[in-house]
Write an enzyme that holds these catalytic residues in place. Structure first.
Site, PDB file in Angstrom:
ATOM      1  N   LYS A   1     -45.955 -45.382 -22.692  1.00  0.00           N
ATOM      2  CA  LYS A   1     -44.845 -46.252 -23.116  1.00  0.00           C
ATOM      3  C   LYS A   1     -44.317 -47.057 -21.931  1.00  0.00           C
ATOM      4  O   LYS A   1     -44.060 -48.257 -22.039  1.00  0.00           O
ATOM      5  CB  LYS A   1     -43.735 -45.405 -23.751  1.00  0.00           C
ATOM      6  CG  LYS A   1     -44.118 -44.893 -25.137  1.00  0.00           C
ATOM      7  CD  LYS A   1     -43.180 -43.833 -25.665  1.00  0.00           C
ATOM      8  CE  LYS A   1     -43.753 -43.275 -26.981  1.00  0.00           C
ATOM      9  NZ  LYS A   1     -42.989 -42.151 -27.529  1.00  0.00           N
TER      10      LYS A   1
ATOM     11  N   GLN B   1     -37.945 -38.634 -25.976  1.00  0.00           N
ATOM     12  CA  GLN B   1     -39.276 -38.181 -26.389  1.00  0.00           C
ATOM     13  C   GLN B   1     -39.181 -36.822 -27.086  1.00  0.00           C
ATOM     14  O   GLN B   1     -38.575 -35.890 -26.565  1.00  0.00           O
ATOM     15  CB  GLN B   1     -40.196 -38.090 -25.154  1.00  0.00           C
ATOM     16  CG  GLN B   1     -41.611 -37.698 -25.466  1.00  0.00           C
ATOM     17  CD  GLN B   1     -42.353 -38.749 -26.300  1.00  0.00           C
ATOM     18  OE1 GLN B   1     -42.284 -39.940 -26.026  1.00  0.00           O
ATOM     19  NE2 GLN B   1     -43.055 -38.299 -27.333  1.00  0.00           N
TER      20      GLN B   1
ATOM     21  N   ASP C   1     -36.377 -46.031 -31.713  1.00  0.00           N
ATOM     22  CA  ASP C   1     -37.262 -45.205 -32.544  1.00  0.00           C
ATOM     23  C   ASP C   1     -36.853 -45.276 -34.014  1.00  0.00           C
ATOM     24  O   ASP C   1     -37.601 -44.824 -34.895  1.00  0.00           O
ATOM     25  CB  ASP C   1     -37.211 -43.734 -32.084  1.00  0.00           C
ATOM     26  CG  ASP C   1     -38.404 -43.368 -31.210  1.00  0.00           C
ATOM     27  OD1 ASP C   1     -39.440 -44.061 -31.307  1.00  0.00           O
ATOM     28  OD2 ASP C   1     -38.306 -42.388 -30.453  1.00  0.00           O
TER      29      ASP C   1
END
Ligand code: NDP
Length: 301
Positions: free
Chosen positions: A54, A98, A121
């Site tokens: 990422k 994460q 997200d």
């Protein structure tokens, strides 16, 4: 292999990233520098690889990345304090925690602590609710990537019958909401469905997000179905470790009109859409700031 049937996720992700780079350039010309904060708690090996990828993609896209690697013993309070600081930092456009988190940290508490406008997200309940109402909100990256692949493969999705296999908050449920928004008739099957296979056989579109290697073979699929395989499963293949999807690719290929491979299908789209969401968040924050600096503070808090 019949490559005409292959949905090339790598190429599609490159197209998304090319647009993201152009958008970043445009934003920078307007004095806006998109920045993505990535928080990793603990040393889960797969998570470390995901975070590294990422950060790399962000840098390639011209997005500033801020990496926070916290020890597995980090308290929930410390994590929530860091998220609150990043929420308040006008230079941070997007925040990603994460997953999975260590067991002593409540995942929902952490995800709900992220300001909805920085929730790249798309897991905050405000964004989940907005998606289910069909509003334009930050949307989970993997299902957004799947939708783009489907639109490129099928054109107009209106009226098609889509079966989503799996109902997780990360993939299955938002995928179903996005397909509904695209005017599909949507069936969601899961581990308690009495005959998932029979339902799947009726589908024009199948999105498999189960986490079971090669569970879906040709006998599950209507001739000409379009198949998106989200699954990433590591298997031992005669002593060689390799990745396979939830769909038995070789069995499915003659039956379908189009299918994503694993790897090289959905995976690259997930990161590309994370970058796209970061740019969207940066743009929305800048617009909110311009139209009303006080409202901008409220909207990200
Ligand atoms: P989860 O384990 O959270 O969800 C799996 C879903 O599959 C559940 O809803 C479960 O049902 C359902 N399921 C399990 N067994 C069956 C069965 N026999 N028949 C029908 N449904 C079943 O997984 P995720 O959604 O997080 O991920 C799914 C897969 O996608 C994994 O392989 C994961 O690695 C991959 N993935 C890939 C990404 C990418 O970027 N390509 C991103 C995210 C995930 P129930 O709810 O009843 O338990």
């Amino acid at each position: 292999m019949n490559s005409a049937k292959l949905i090339d996720g790598k190429a599609a992700a490159q197209r998304v990233l090319t647009q993201v780079r152009a958008d970043v350039e445009q934003l920078k010309a307007e004095g806006i520098a998109p920045a993505l904060a990535v928080i990793l708690v603990g040393q889960d090996p797969a998570s470390q690889v995901y975070v590294r990828n990422k950060i790399l993609r962000a840098e390639e896209a011209g997005i500033r990345s801020l990496e926070y690697r916290l020890s597995a013993q980090t308290s929930q309070h410390t994590l929530l304090t860091l998220i609150a600081e990043l929420n308040a930092d006008a230079a941070v456009s997007g925040i990603l925690v994460q997953l999975p988190l260590p067991a002593h940290i409540e995942e929902t508490r952490a995800l709900q602590a992220i300001a909805p406008g920085k929730d790249v997200d798309g897991f905050h309940s405000d964004n989940v609710g907005g998606l289910s109402q069909g509003r334009a909100v930050l949307t989970p990256c993997t299902p957004s990537g799947c939708l783009q692949l489907l639109e490129e493969a099928c054109g107009d999705l209106s009226g098609k019958h889509a079966v989503v296999i799996g109902r997780s908050n990360i993939v299955g449920k938002p995928m179903a909401a996005l397909l509904l928004k695209a005017h599909c008739s949507v069936t969601v099957v899961h581990s308690r469905s009495t005959d998932a296979k029979a339902l799947c056989q009726l589908a024009d579109i199948v999105v498999a997000a189960v986490g079971r290697p090669r569970m879906i073979d040709a006998s599950w699929l209507k001739p000409g179905a379009v198949v998106i395989d989200v699954g990433i499963n590591r298997i031992d293949d005669n002593g060689r470790s390799r990745l396979v999807g939830d769909v038995d690719f070789d069995s499915a290929l003659p039956q379908v009109s189009a299918i994503t491979p694993v790897p090289g299908g959905v995976g690259p789209m997930t990161i590309a859409f994370l970058m796209k969401n970061t740019v969207t968040a940066a743009r929305q924050q800048a617009h909110a700031q311009r139209s009303s600096p006080e409202a901008a503070c409220r909207s990200i808090s």
